[in-house]
Structures are given as structure tokens and as C-alpha cells.
Design an enzyme around this catalytic site. Structure first.
Site, PDB file in Angstrom:
ATOM      1  N   LYS A  83      -7.042   4.157   2.134  1.00 42.48           N
ATOM      2  CA  LYS A  83      -7.337   3.467   3.632  1.00 42.48           C
ATOM      3  C   LYS A  83      -6.300   4.225   4.726  1.00 42.48           C
ATOM      4  O   LYS A  83      -5.205   4.689   4.386  1.00 42.48           O
ATOM      5  CB  LYS A  83      -7.159   1.955   3.613  1.00 42.48           C
ATOM      6  CG  LYS A  83      -5.678   1.584   3.422  1.00 42.48           C
ATOM      7  CD  LYS A  83      -4.746   1.581   4.516  1.00 42.48           C
ATOM      8  CE  LYS A  83      -3.403   1.082   4.169  1.00 42.48           C
ATOM      9  NZ  LYS A  83      -2.307   1.345   5.342  1.00 42.48           N
ATOM     10  N   PRO A  85      -1.989  10.762  -2.352  1.00 43.63           N
ATOM     11  CA  PRO A  85      -0.572  11.067  -2.275  1.00 43.63           C
ATOM     12  C   PRO A  85       0.047   9.583  -2.520  1.00 43.63           C
ATOM     13  O   PRO A  85      -0.304   8.643  -2.044  1.00 43.63           O
ATOM     14  CB  PRO A  85      -0.346  11.636  -0.936  1.00 43.63           C
ATOM     15  CG  PRO A  85      -1.541  12.309  -0.598  1.00 43.63           C
ATOM     16  CD  PRO A  85      -2.619  11.543  -1.065  1.00 43.63           C
ATOM     17  N   VAL A  86       1.214   9.745  -3.395  1.00 48.07           N
ATOM     18  CA  VAL A  86       2.107   8.731  -3.703  1.00 48.07           C
ATOM     19  C   VAL A  86       2.975   8.369  -2.488  1.00 48.07           C
ATOM     20  O   VAL A  86       3.403   9.340  -1.887  1.00 48.07           O
ATOM     21  CB  VAL A  86       2.794   8.740  -4.957  1.00 48.07           C
ATOM     22  CG1 VAL A  86       3.673   7.603  -5.378  1.00 48.07           C
ATOM     23  CG2 VAL A  86       1.778   9.086  -5.952  1.00 48.07           C
ATOM     24  N   ALA A  87       3.307   7.279  -2.196  1.00 46.53           N
ATOM     25  CA  ALA A  87       4.142   6.517  -1.276  1.00 46.53           C
ATOM     26  C   ALA A  87       3.945   7.205  -0.048  1.00 46.53           C
ATOM     27  O   ALA A  87       4.674   7.804   0.904  1.00 46.53           O
ATOM     28  CB  ALA A  87       5.446   6.852  -1.531  1.00 46.53           C
ATOM     29  N   LEU A 100      -1.010   5.206   2.581  1.00 51.70           N
ATOM     30  CA  LEU A 100      -2.555   5.190   2.160  1.00 51.70           C
ATOM     31  C   LEU A 100      -3.236   4.197   1.350  1.00 51.70           C
ATOM     32  O   LEU A 100      -4.461   4.136   0.771  1.00 51.70           O
ATOM     33  CB  LEU A 100      -2.955   6.614   1.885  1.00 51.70           C
ATOM     34  CG  LEU A 100      -2.621   7.657   3.122  1.00 51.70           C
ATOM     35  CD1 LEU A 100      -2.835   9.187   2.292  1.00 51.70           C
ATOM     36  CD2 LEU A 100      -3.463   7.463   4.268  1.00 51.70           C
ATOM     37  N   GLY A 125      -1.811   2.700  -4.436  1.00 51.15           N
ATOM     38  CA  GLY A 125      -1.333   1.898  -5.524  1.00 51.15           C
ATOM     39  C   GLY A 125      -2.294   0.570  -5.365  1.00 51.15           C
ATOM     40  O   GLY A 125      -2.811   0.051  -6.335  1.00 51.15           O
ATOM     41  N   SER A 126      -2.520   0.206  -4.151  1.00 52.42           N
ATOM     42  CA  SER A 126      -3.207  -1.289  -4.014  1.00 52.42           C
ATOM     43  C   SER A 126      -4.876  -0.753  -4.242  1.00 52.42           C
ATOM     44  O   SER A 126      -5.326  -1.826  -4.808  1.00 52.42           O
ATOM     45  CB  SER A 126      -3.068  -1.481  -2.425  1.00 52.42           C
ATOM     46  OG  SER A 126      -1.636  -1.909  -2.281  1.00 52.42           O
ATOM     47  N   SER A 127      -5.301   0.262  -4.019  1.00 51.03           N
ATOM     48  CA  SER A 127      -6.637   0.606  -4.227  1.00 51.03           C
ATOM     49  C   SER A 127      -6.947   0.829  -5.599  1.00 51.03           C
ATOM     50  O   SER A 127      -7.907   0.404  -6.292  1.00 51.03           O
ATOM     51  CB  SER A 127      -6.861   1.945  -3.545  1.00 51.03           C
ATOM     52  OG  SER A 127      -8.478   2.069  -3.505  1.00 51.03           O
ATOM     53  N   ASP A 160      -2.066  -5.335   0.657  1.00 53.92           N
ATOM     54  CA  ASP A 160      -3.228  -4.485   1.109  1.00 53.92           C
ATOM     55  C   ASP A 160      -4.539  -4.596   0.012  1.00 53.92           C
ATOM     56  O   ASP A 160      -5.499  -4.199   0.255  1.00 53.92           O
ATOM     57  CB  ASP A 160      -2.835  -3.160   0.998  1.00 53.92           C
ATOM     58  CG  ASP A 160      -2.105  -2.523   2.392  1.00 53.92           C
ATOM     59  OD1 ASP A 160      -2.115  -3.501   3.301  1.00 53.92           O
ATOM     60  OD2 ASP A 160      -1.466  -1.710   2.433  1.00 53.92           O
TER      61      ASP A 160
END
Length: 289
Positions: A10, A94-96, A99, A102-104, A136
């Protein structure tokens, strides 16, 4: 049995922080939309109650810290599910990065296990459960475009934004959301007009969307990480129609109307930034299969 589920990233077209709540979270008002950069989640039914995470990224935890693990465990406990699952996560987001990767992943796990475990829950029910995992996750359960309020869990669906390209660029740093909020000062923030963004989306006017992008957290992250400000300047210089940091950063996105300009910006950013993506907004919400 196996099931494949996409977990799209997102971006925040508008993000305002209204103040700190008594529960320690911040009250926010933001317009979010999903884009077609997505992790791939493979769910494999297990005969025991074990929950196993398999990741192909060294930055993604494979234990209870993983939000997808937490999503599976929460569903399993709430509905007394006797089966388990192996969750394989192929990261493309990409991590951290700001975007919601992790929530997605957690939201995709909720949607997938709802089907795999035969729970028969609606998206609204899954979104309520997702709010227990992270701010999120509720939005990511639905996808599409929405106005999110509260701590991010109250969702009002919006139409798809006007068609355009989204250039995503992430510098080689990670940003702690907790640190950004810790350094946020309401009286010093450059706060956007979120309702103007909602109106721009509802009328479908690309120029108005570009005019009203804004992120109250941006100045905090830019001060902590000057390379994000440099990336923003480069994207503007290359000709993006609007440029903004997503979430707490550090990913910067540019909205671009024309294909030829998109290609020019993409090529220019690739010269000094490894993680650059040219994607489009998805617009439509997820459905229950």
C-alpha cells in the site's frame, strides 16, 4: 491442500496525525491505496496444529514475531481450529519500507486461511480480527482505496484513484515507525488536507490528487534520514507529477501520468537506487472466494 494468496503493498496518498491516544497509539486520518507490487503467500494445510513460517528473506522472522504467524495463531485460537499451516512467504515488497508488507502478509494469511480452514468469515469480520494484529492489517484485508481513521482500523471505502503510474524507490535504509512517531511533534508538523484528497479521488481528477498528496510524518523522517530527502528531490527533478514519502518511510513514491515519462524516471532512479519499481494502483477491493 495448498493455496496461493497475493499480499499487495500500500501507499499513503495522504496521512495526517491528529494526536496521541490514551492507549499509546496515535489517532490518524489517512487515504491509502494498494499497488500491484505484492508478496506471494503459499499456505499448506498441516494435519497437526503446528504453524510454520518459511521465508526466503533473511530480514523476515520465522517465529511468533512474524505478523502472518500471529494472524494464523489468532484464527486458530479464536475458532478452535484443529489443523495447522505452513506459511511460505516470498517477499517482493521491501522490508521496513512504509509499504505495509508485514501487515499485508498477515491480511493475506487471514483471507487464505478463512478459505483453507473453511471458516466462512466475511471481509468485515476478518478486518475486525486483523485490527488485533496491527493498525494497517484491517485496510490490507480489504485492499483497494480507503479513508482510514482511528489508529488505522476504521475503514471507509473510496473509489479507485484516477489511472496513473506509481514509481516506488526505497533507499538502502530501514526506518523504525516507533522512532518516527516518538519524534513527531504535532505543532511542528506539515499537515495535509485529507478531506481534499478524498474529494479528489471521488471526482477522479488526477491533477487534484497530485495537488493534495501530503504526509505529516514526512518531515520527521527527512530530518532523521537526509537520503530520503535527496531521493525526493531526484524524483521531482526527473519529472514526477507528485512526490511523497509513504507511511513512516523510507520509500518515496512518484505519481506519473504518461508512460514515456514513467520510463525516464524509472531509468534515472535506477542509476543510484537499487530498489525501484514501476507499478499501478489496483483500485478494486479483495473478495471472498
Amino acid at each position: 491442500m495448498k493455496l496461493l494468496v497475493k499480499a499487495p503493498a500500500k501507499i499513503n496518498l495522504s496521512l495526517d496525525v491528529l494526536g496521541k491516544r490514551s492507549d499509546g497509539y496515535h489517532e490518524v486520518e489517512m487515504v491509502m491505496t494498494t499497488v500491484d507490487l505484492a508478496d506471494r503467500i503459499e499456505l499448506t494445510l498441516l494435519p497437526t496444529k503446528a504453524i510454520k513460517i518459511q521465508s526466503y528473506s533473511r530480514f523476515v522472522p520465522e517465529d511468533h514475531r512474524n505478523l502472518a504467524y500471529q494472524a494464523a495463531k489468532l484464527l486458530q485460537d479464536m475458532f478452535d481450529v484443529k489443523q495447522g499451516v505452513q506459511i511460505s512467504i516470498r517477499k517482493l515488497i521491501p522490508v521496513a519500507a512504509g509499504l505495509a508488507g508485514g501487515s499485508s502478509d498477515a491480511a493475506a494469511t487471514l483471507r487464505g486461511l478463512n478459505q483453507l480452514w473453511g471458516l466462512g468469515l466475511s471481509l468485515d469480520e476478518l478486518a475486525t480480527i486483523g485490527a488485533k494484529i496491527g493498525s494497517d492489517v484491517s485496510f490490507c484485508v480489504y485492499g483497494g482505496t480507503a479513508l482510514a481513521t482511528g489508529r488505522g482500523e476504521k475503514i471507509q471505502h473510496l473509489p479507485a484513484p484516477p489511472h496513473c503510474w506509481v514509481i516506488l524507490a526505497k533507499p538502502t535504509i530501514g526506518v523504525s515507525t516507533a522512532d518516527v512517531y516518538r519524534n513527531f511533534e504535532l505543532n511542528k508538523a506539515n499537515r495535509p488536507d485529507v478531506q481534499a484528497m478524498v474529494s479528489a479521488i471521488e471526482t477522479g481528477r488526477f491533477d487534484d490528487v497530485c495537488q493534495h498528496v501530503g504526509n505529516a510524518l514526512e518531515s520527521v523522517t527527512l530530518q532523521m534520514h537526509p537520503e530520503v530527502a535527496h531521493l525526493k528531490d531526484q524524483m521531482k527533478r526527473f519529472g514526477a507529477d507528485a512526490v511523497l514519502m509513504s507511511g513512516s518511510g523510507p520509500t518515496v513514491f512518484g505519481l506519473v501520468k504518461h508512460d514515456s515519462r514513467m520510463q525516464r524516471i524509472y531509468n534515472g532512479l535506477r542509476g543510484f537506487c537499487d530498489q525501484v519499481f514501476a507499478v499501478q494502483m489496483l483500485g478494486e477491493t479483495h473478495t471472498i472466494d
